[in-house]
Design an enzyme around this catalytic site. Structure first.
Site, PDB file in Angstrom:
ATOM      1  N   HIS A 306       0.849  -1.199   0.000  1.00 27.94           N
ATOM      2  CA  HIS A 306       0.000   0.000   0.000  1.00 27.94           C
ATOM      3  C   HIS A 306       0.880   1.242   0.000  1.00 27.94           C
ATOM      4  CE1 HIS A 306      -3.208   2.800   1.024  1.00 27.94           C
ATOM      5  NE2 HIS A 306      -4.038   1.835   0.660  1.00 27.94           N
ATOM      6  N   ASP A 363      -7.947  -5.357  -0.196  1.00 31.34           N
ATOM      7  CA  ASP A 363      -8.407  -6.285  -1.247  1.00 31.34           C
ATOM      8  C   ASP A 363      -8.068  -7.735  -0.955  1.00 31.34           C
ATOM      9  OD1 ASP A 363      -7.543  -3.593  -3.242  1.00 31.34           O
ATOM     10  OD2 ASP A 363      -9.568  -4.411  -3.126  1.00 31.34           O
TER      11      ASP A 363
HETATM   12  C1  SDX Z   1      -6.215  -0.127  -3.058  1.00 28.14           C
HETATM   13  O1  SDX Z   1      -4.497   4.444  -2.204  1.00 28.14           O
HETATM   14  C2  SDX Z   1      -5.389   3.795  -1.592  1.00 28.14           C
HETATM   15  O2  SDX Z   1      -5.805   4.166  -0.516  1.00 28.14           O
HETATM   16  C3  SDX Z   1      -5.919   2.563  -2.310  1.00 28.14           C
HETATM   17  C4  SDX Z   1      -6.939   1.738  -1.548  1.00 28.14           C
HETATM   18  C5  SDX Z   1      -8.218   2.508  -1.294  1.00 28.14           C
HETATM   19  O3  SDX Z   1      -8.920   2.184  -0.331  1.00 28.14           O
HETATM   20  O4  SDX Z   1      -8.540   3.372  -2.129  1.00 28.14           O
HETATM   21  O5  SDX Z   1      -6.398   1.338  -0.298  1.00 28.14           O
HETATM   22  C6  SDX Z   1      -7.343   0.504  -2.331  1.00 28.14           C
HETATM   23  O6  SDX Z   1      -5.978   0.204  -4.181  1.00 28.14           O
HETATM   24  C7  SDX Z   1      -5.324  -1.095  -2.318  1.00 28.14           C
HETATM   25  C8  SDX Z   1      -4.134  -1.595  -3.197  1.00 28.14           C
HETATM   26  C9  SDX Z   1      -4.638  -2.708  -4.121  1.00 28.14           C
HETATM   27  N1  SDX Z   1      -3.566  -3.094  -5.062  1.00 28.14           N
HETATM   28  C10 SDX Z   1      -2.912  -4.264  -4.921  1.00 28.14           C
HETATM   29  O7  SDX Z   1      -3.083  -5.050  -4.002  1.00 28.14           O
HETATM   30  C11 SDX Z   1      -1.923  -4.541  -6.065  1.00 28.14           C
HETATM   31  C12 SDX Z   1      -0.614  -5.061  -5.487  1.00 28.14           C
HETATM   32  N2  SDX Z   1       0.041  -3.964  -4.765  1.00 28.14           N
HETATM   33  C13 SDX Z   1       0.850  -3.085  -5.491  1.00 28.14           C
HETATM   34  O8  SDX Z   1       0.979  -3.089  -6.823  1.00 28.14           O
HETATM   35  C14 SDX Z   1       1.419  -1.903  -4.722  1.00 28.14           C
HETATM   36  O9  SDX Z   1       1.732  -2.325  -3.457  1.00 28.14           O
HETATM   37  C15 SDX Z   1       0.538  -0.664  -4.666  1.00 28.14           C
HETATM   38  C16 SDX Z   1       0.133  -0.243  -6.009  1.00 28.14           C
HETATM   39  C17 SDX Z   1      -0.677  -0.942  -3.835  1.00 28.14           C
HETATM   40  C18 SDX Z   1       1.345   0.439  -3.993  1.00 28.14           C
HETATM   41  O10 SDX Z   1       2.372   0.725  -4.843  1.00 28.14           O
HETATM   42  P1  SDX Z   1       3.495   1.842  -4.489  1.00 28.14           P
HETATM   43  O11 SDX Z   1       3.197   2.529  -3.218  1.00 28.14           O
HETATM   44  O12 SDX Z   1       3.684   2.677  -5.718  1.00 28.14           O
HETATM   45  O13 SDX Z   1       4.743   0.973  -4.184  1.00 28.14           O
HETATM   46  P2  SDX Z   1       5.777   0.515  -5.296  1.00 28.14           P
HETATM   47  O14 SDX Z   1       5.044  -0.044  -6.464  1.00 28.14           O
HETATM   48  O15 SDX Z   1       6.749   1.624  -5.505  1.00 28.14           O
HETATM   49  O16 SDX Z   1       6.510  -0.705  -4.526  1.00 28.14           O
HETATM   50  C19 SDX Z   1       7.568  -0.472  -3.617  1.00 28.14           C
HETATM   51  C20 SDX Z   1       8.376  -1.752  -3.622  1.00 28.14           C
HETATM   52  C21 SDX Z   1       8.796  -2.180  -5.039  1.00 28.14           C
HETATM   53  O17 SDX Z   1       9.964  -2.953  -4.912  1.00 28.14           O
HETATM   54  P3  SDX Z   1      11.436  -2.200  -5.070  1.00 28.14           P
HETATM   55  O18 SDX Z   1      11.401  -1.465  -6.384  1.00 28.14           O
HETATM   56  O19 SDX Z   1      11.536  -1.285  -3.866  1.00 28.14           O
HETATM   57  O20 SDX Z   1      12.407  -3.354  -5.046  1.00 28.14           O
HETATM   58  O21 SDX Z   1       7.561  -2.832  -3.133  1.00 28.14           O
HETATM   59  C22 SDX Z   1       7.369  -3.782  -4.173  1.00 28.14           C
HETATM   60  C23 SDX Z   1       7.681  -3.085  -5.463  1.00 28.14           C
HETATM   61  O22 SDX Z   1       8.094  -3.999  -6.468  1.00 28.14           O
HETATM   62  N3  SDX Z   1       5.954  -4.181  -4.113  1.00 28.14           N
HETATM   63  C24 SDX Z   1       5.516  -5.428  -4.266  1.00 28.14           C
HETATM   64  C25 SDX Z   1       4.125  -5.378  -4.050  1.00 28.14           C
HETATM   65  N4  SDX Z   1       3.776  -4.107  -3.797  1.00 28.14           N
HETATM   66  C26 SDX Z   1       4.911  -3.376  -3.827  1.00 28.14           C
HETATM   67  N5  SDX Z   1       6.160  -6.578  -4.553  1.00 28.14           N
HETATM   68  C27 SDX Z   1       5.395  -7.689  -4.643  1.00 28.14           C
HETATM   69  N6  SDX Z   1       4.037  -7.719  -4.445  1.00 28.14           N
HETATM   70  C28 SDX Z   1       3.395  -6.589  -4.156  1.00 28.14           C
HETATM   71  N7  SDX Z   1       2.057  -6.614  -3.960  1.00 28.14           N
END
Ligand code: SDX
Length: 428
Positions: A306, A363
């Site tokens: 998140h 989710d």
């Molecule tokens: C919702 O914003 C909100 O409030 C949203 C929400 C709401 O109520 O409106 O809470 C609802 O959208 C929840 C999120 C649902 N999405 C997912 O579950 C999809 C999987 N999660 C991600 O793609 C990710 O965690 C996000 C999109 C939710 C957040 O992304 P960020 O904050 O942009 O973080 P990032 O992509 O920069 O990741 C940081 C690091 C990365 O690794 P490094 O580059 O540091 O090595 O964490 C890793 C990412 O690759 N990472 C994950 C991961 N989420 C982040 N690695 C594996 N699995 C994951 N789920």
């Protein structure tokens, strides 16, 4: 603590005011930056940027707190009432009995759609994604309620809010019925918000569907926990569109489109696909987690991580309990819940997730609840939209009430060609 920040640019000092929120959040106010320095700030994804000041929802990502108008979400669990929480988010305080009764009556009185909207449903293929239908039909509502396009006063706004919150259920249920080729079921004014929605989803002309209390409470709480989340992608979209003075229907239809993405509200569908893939034996939980850690795989552990929560998403904790209770009370055991619990256990002990502070989000367990109720995966993100609608409406109105509200128009850093000349075709 001082009340300004000093920025030194090209040897010159600039004082920027500091803003402190009611929960102690601090911001550097850069509204004068470009005029005074010629500089803009660069912040892709707005991870470090507050787009507005808002009094609706407070999130503490480090502590895993979520408050609606100051009330911790945990306090809604004992007697979940989505209509009451919708009123709270939109109007800023809990409704009196009279206000609640009037609002509930308004919702009931306006659950029906104009009969001619059925022809629009018929125009969609049965395979049409329900989120496509939802955004189109919410926008389409403006064609049937021109009197609610210009919301000059609170009474008109309240009418529009009630109609939207009421009719989104009917649109969602009709989209589902259309996908099955089943007859539409009219709303029943004797039923409350959630039972009426499930009636429109699952009743047959010859056999009414009545939801029992544990399902009614589970869906009320599910919708409450999705109701608002400050400046998430879809809510920021609603604010962005509303800032051009686009009407409430158009702004919320845009929110539906933003929510559809798998990184946002569409993640609940991807979580189910992930759990089903593991359940089908195509991959083990350990192998899936390993794949999610491998950047090359482009796979993520859906329902994890998140932008704001760097601790447990409090909603995930509550939804996990609702899923367990619902399945237990119905004497069901869903293997997907066990798989979800296993994935959570593996990930929370894995340095990759621990170092990046990746925890289950809203989710991760929501789909298990919807599956237990018989809501198909194709409708999961629609359920998220039904829940989030009051939040979108609250933010749209809050922004609309701002004195001197500006159209949202971010700047950029240009990295394209420097000035160049047009070349005639024969010289290219
Ligand atoms: C919702 O914003 C909100 O409030 C949203 C929400 C709401 O109520 O409106 O809470 C609802 O959208 C929840 C999120 C649902 N999405 C997912 O579950 C999809 C999987 N999660 C991600 O793609 C990710 O965690 C996000 C999109 C939710 C957040 O992304 P960020 O904050 O942009 O973080 P990032 O992509 O920069 O990741 C940081 C690091 C990365 O690794 P490094 O580059 O540091 O090595 O964490 C890793 C990412 O690759 N990472 C994950 C991961 N989420 C982040 N690695 C594996 N699995 C994951 N789920």
């Amino acid at each position: 603590m001082t009340d300004t920040a000093t920025l030194i640019l090209d040897g010159k000092e600039h004082q920027l005011p500091l803003v402190v929120g009611t929960e102690g959040e601090r911001a550097v106010d850069i509204q004068t930056l470009r005029n005074n320095t010629g500089y803009v700030t660069l912040d892709p994804g707005y991870a470090n940027t507050a787009s507005c000041e808002s009094a609706i929802t407070f999130i503490d990502g480090e502590k895993g707190l979520l408050h609606y108008r100051g009330i911790p979400i945990e306090q809604f669990a004992a007697h979940p009432n989505f209509v009451e929480v919708s009123w709270l988010l939109i109007f800023g305080r809990l409704p009196t009995m009279r206000e609640y009764t009037e609002f509930a009556h308004d919702l009931n009185a306006h659950a029906n759609l104009d009969e001619s909207m059925k022809h629009i449903f018929q125009g969609f293929p049965r395979s049409a994604p329900p989120m496509a239908i939802l955004s189109a039909m919410i926008n389409g509502l403006s064609c049937f309620h021109p009197e609610l396009m210009e919301l000059e006063d609170k009474t008109q706004f309240r009418r529009a809010a009630a109609r939207l919150i009421s009719k989104i259920r009917t649109i969602a249920a009709y989209a589902y019925r259309h996908s099955l080729g089943k007859p539409y079921i009219y709303p029943d004014p004797n039923l409350r918000y959630v039972p009426n929605f499930l009636h429109m989803m699952f009743s047959q002309p010859y056999e009414p569907y009545y939801c029992d209390e544990d399902v009614r409470d589970a869906v009320n709480l599910l919708l409450i926990l999705h109701a608002d989340h400050e400046q998430n992608c879809s809510t920021s979209t609603v604010r962005m569109v509303g800032s051009s003075q686009a009407n409430l229907f158009a702004s919320c239809a845009a929110g539906v489109c933003a929510l559809w993405g798998p990184r946002h509200g569409g993640a609940n569908v991807e979580v189910l696909h992930m759990l089903e893939q593991i359940h089908a034996g195509q991959i083990t939980p350990e192998e899936y987690v390993a794949m999610a850690k491998d950047k090359e795989s482009k796979v993520r552990l859906m329902g994890f991580g998140h932008r704001v929560y760097k601790n447990f998403d409090p909603r995930a904790k509550m939804l996990a309990k609702v899923a367990e209770r619902l399945l237990r009370d119905r004497g069901k055991n869903d293997p997907l819940l066990n798989i979800a619990r296993k994935l959570e256990e593996i990930a929370l002990e894995d340095p990759y997730f621990v170092e990046r502070k990746l925890y289950p989000n809203v989710d991760f367990y929501s789909g298990i609840i919807m599956r237990a109720i018989g809501i198909p995966t194709s409708m999961f993100t629609v359920m998220f939209a039904i829940g989030r609608l009051p939040g979108w409406i609250a933010h749209w109105w809050e922004q609309n009430q701002e004195a001197g509200g500006m159209i949202a128009r971010p700047r950029q850093v240009y990295t394209g060609n420097n000035s160049t000349d047009y070349l005639l075709m024969e010289r290219r």
